[in-house]
Enzyme design. Sequence first.
Site, PDB file in Angstrom:
ATOM      1  N   ARG A   1      -0.764  -4.619   0.273  1.00 41.45           N
ATOM      2  CA  ARG A   1       0.575  -4.797  -0.296  1.00 41.45           C
ATOM      3  C   ARG A   1       1.660  -4.686   0.781  1.00 41.45           C
ATOM      4  NH1 ARG A   1       3.550  -5.003  -5.364  1.00 41.45           N
ATOM      5  NH2 ARG A   1       1.628  -5.280  -6.536  1.00 41.45           N
TER       6      ARG A   1
ATOM      7  N   GLU B   1       8.897   0.435  -9.422  1.00 35.91           N
ATOM      8  CA  GLU B   1       8.838   0.600  -7.976  1.00 35.91           C
ATOM      9  C   GLU B   1       9.982  -0.044  -7.182  1.00 35.91           C
ATOM     10  OE1 GLU B   1       4.799  -0.976  -8.414  1.00 35.91           O
ATOM     11  OE2 GLU B   1       4.213   0.437  -6.850  1.00 35.91           O
TER      12      GLU B   1
END
Lengths: 775, 479
Positions: free
Chosen positions: A320, A726
């Site tokens: 990621r 997030e």
Amino acid sequence: MARKTLHHPATGAAGQAIPHDSAILHVTGRATYTDDILEPAGCLHAYILKSPHAHARIKGMDVSACYIPGVHAVMTWRDVPGANDVAPVFDGDPVFAEREVLYAGQSVLAVAAESIEIAYQAAQRAVIHYEELPAILDVHTAIQKKSFVGDTYVMRTGDSKAALKKSPRSLSGTLDIGGQDHFYLEGQVALVTPLENNEIHCWSSTQHPSEVQHLIGKVLDIPEHAVTVEVRRMGGAFGGKESQASLIACVAALLARKTNRPVKLRLDRDDDMILTGKRHDFHAAYTVGFDDDGMIRSLDITHAVNCGMSADLSNAIADRAMFHSDNGYYLSDATITSYRCLTHKVSNTAFRGFGGPQGMLVIEYIMDEVARVLGHDPVDVRLANLYDPMGRTEKRCITHYGMKVEDNILGDMIPDLQKSSSYKKRVAEIARFNAKNKILKRGIALTPVKFGISFTLTMLNQGGALVHIYKDGSVQVNHGGTEMGQGLHTKIIQVVATEFGIDHTSVKITATSTGKVPNTSATAASTGADINGKAAQDAVRIIRERLVDFAITEFGVKRTSIRFADNHVHIGTQKMPFVDFVHLAYVNRISLSSNGFYKTPDIHWDRATASGRPFYYFSYGTAVSEVVVDTLTGEYRILRADILHDVGRSLNPAIDIGQIEGGFVQGTGWLTSEELFWNEKGVLRTHSPSTYKIPTARDAPADFRVRLHNGENREDTIYRSKAVGEPPLMLAISVFLAIRDAISAVGNGVVPHLNAPATPESVLKSINDVRARSS
Amino acid sequence: MSDTIKFMLNDELREVSGLSPVMTVLQYLRMHENLTGTKEGCAEGDCGACTVMVGDVVDGVMSYRAINACIVFLPTLDGRQVVTVEHLESASGKLHPVQQAMVDCNGSQCGFCTPGFVMSLATLRQNNPKADREAVQDAIAGNLCRCTGYRPILEAADKALRTKKPAVSGDVKKLAALKRKAMFSYEGQGGKFFAPVNITELADILAKYPKATLLAGGTDIGLWVTKMHMPLPVIIYTANVRELQKIKKTNAALEIGAAVTYAAAFDHLAAYDESLHELLRRLGSNQIRSSGTLGGNIANGSPIGDGMPPLIALGAKIVLRSKTGTRQINLEDYFIAYKKQNRKAGEFVEKIIVPTLPKSTLFKTYKISKRFDQDISAVCGAFAITMRNGKIEGARIVYGGMAGTPMRAVHMESYLNGKTWTESTVQGAMAILTQDFAPMSDMRASAEYRTQVAQNLLYRFFIETTDTEQQQRVYSYGA
């Protein structure tokens, strides 16, 4: 609920800013967390003994002295009936160390006793002979020794080497990025009750009940149907209870089975911080080629990721970070290389952003540096490099992993925020201030966020729900997600209330349970409301279809003339209170319960070729932060922060703004005061709030202005909303770069090096360096 | 024969016996009363999740303060009232204004820290309903929230402060009846706890148990139990000793009894200089200052206590007392080495005498830490110079965090004495600092940072006393 007729528009529908469903319980102290559950009779308390060494061979272990009065069991790896491993994906996270310890703080044995103090004292009496071994404590050594938890991975687009040669300008640099402790206020805890026939019930403070269920089954060597895991709420989690809750629950389960008594295991703050994983620290190196306008022509980034002693979720996290190495910018020729380093430290794990923050910080640091070298306003360089919105120029909208960016709205959001925050005016004011002031220097920065939403492991993108209507018209909902403060349950309640056209107060969500919704994914990757909201909607719509079918038969009306609104069922020209209607349906033997299911469409990812569409969509945001720095001490304050953030069509603006503000401040902590410090032996020295400093109220921006972007998700998400958990954390990169901007004011144009976290010490060091290079 | 611990739990009388004297109030509430609204977040008084109110009768009225229940021992409640979050709602179930405002402003997310915030803010509202934003931030500096980013909590505070009473109340009569005329002696599970009420009792019991642990606010000693699992077989609690609670102001000096809390001494000390006011509001947290005492901070000899450098710079002396008499020493002479103090068996700190600051003396103190609030200093500096005929005399420069004890920079001082107060003098003195200190590197700061900052603080002292035009500190920036 009393059967009553409600004649008003339904309250708390999706989109309304209703308070958190537990708000009153929170403020009165009546909200029950795992440690607050009344302990069952005979409940024992467990304590885990930790390794004092970062790397050592266990030469011998004698636990006979641990059996002091009040002790019921002492367990080592030899006593584990099933597999001695609680790893989420790849093996390598033992419940108890076997022949070697791999980090200072690793679980070596556990004691169950009649009080926590007895368990603690008993554990100290174990005699363990360690032979210390050389420890790898940093990524540089790990790379040198080829010590990795996974294969080195590369994402590549174009040819960065060739493009670099053709670039008019280039620069190289490095950036150290510190880790971060989750510091959820509620520490890790589990309460396990052994039941008949080898069955287990577990209350766990976990984001991932299904995994805890699976792993309890694995360590006890029993099938998953014999294990029920429940969680009503967590006192914060932030990724720290995704894989890390398993060890605590499994140790409690092992001791419960061995003693045949209920066992509670609650880590105190120090043990929690020493024993459980954190955000990964990174060392990044970069070379960028660019032109005089600041357009990026070539980019080469290498991440050395400190994974700690095991893989845990590190490979997905490191991936990621690579996915977000572009942030919002088009990269024509780029190579991103990622080393997943195995070190003798606690195994780092998921933390809000899951690698994204580190990946994004690097590219934003580079953008800032390119602008400084050229003497441009960094915002102009950012705007020039943005992905084109789809439809303008097809070419500049493909990411370095082959996904088309179809809805880039940063090109609108950044100018909007620039204007509303008076960015240009303030840049000029700051320059005047800095020219006048010798000691204090101010700085400002605007940074964007583009964050990919979906688990990058495609199979995890599924959600489930279970909805019951009772005869009194009250509705109980369960779904696969867990509540950790993010307001997920509140949003799901709003979805269900909207679908039935009833008041949100008629809907209740009870504890998440593996017995109600099976095979769930972790509540993670910001996907909680996306996947579980859709699953709950699916369940409601199945029930509603049955009710509509019933109404058609019962009242002889057309399908199109039936509607659920205002706490009523509208049937043709007449309307009936919802409660009366469902009672009638019950009497007519219509099922008032259904499960629901959802899987995110259209996503696919081929890791072998590093290409595909790993994300269903992107969430966007942008922030301007202004700081003042004291050049004598390196201290600083955040004077003002302006945020414009994209949540699509908000399910609940109050909750979404809470996520944005909270994420921003948490991200600020990561990049400023939150410093993890290990000594030269690899022992963590910052393991409680006296030494590990998360932001306090005075550290939040003195002037804090948050706006939601007015728009909707172009993808068919639940009511066209977007995930919010997030992405806002990364808005705090603006604070870090504002500090860098202020530091630059002490020099004559040299570009400051600043490593994260920018503690006062790190800032003063950077100031010293700028001064030295300026003279 | 052991007394029972008598106190009011919310509005009910409790008489407790048989429990260990080092059981914390938090453990008692959660395990013995099932009052689980009060949370454990750290067990060291640093996160505020365990915040409760403690009430005393002062001059015939109830006086409340917020404390950390996680590091306070149960017997210290004797004669007091403890108010928990469960007690804030009215009997009819109406939320307390702070609770209601927290709901209305979305002040809770995960909710775990929330009861602590509610208690801190309810105490603030009780004591200072006109509190401004700065005072609100001070009141919750010892409460950590990881979810909200604090903005909604600050907003809730503003909202709740604007509302009228009802406030928390206690039964003054009932509580006054619990007040002891003579020493409280408690024994439970092998541990002894004595709370003398006057100085003679204190000297006597300490003479009897010279190895006893002297406990004042417990903000340090509490951690010996919760973190270090140290056995404390005999505890002598000084906070109820009348003579130790006195503050006396004369023209020559301020006298502060050893059991006076930082909160109670705050205004008197803050009057010395605004920089001391800033330092004190950043020392610990509201909960810590409401329990922690100046005497305890001195007695435990911490190298990093922020109270010491300014007091030493101001020329403070302490009076030590034992059954056989008293002696007075300079505060700096009390600290011999790391964890070693000039205190004999049977002695206790009675009071601190802080001379009045002469008009000719320039004085400032600064605290440098990783985080502004509720953080232990990397470096704490305090500076006092007296000017006579344009020359420096009697420079007193003191640092915390630079050595095993708070310590004067004697080389710097002698360099400064007799010189004019100019930039070149200051630069010369800064260079000499390394003769005075070789600080250590640890998780708070490196030796290099400590050294440079210690030098720069002297420079700050210089510019703040010579150039009042420019704002120099970021702490109060924009406030």
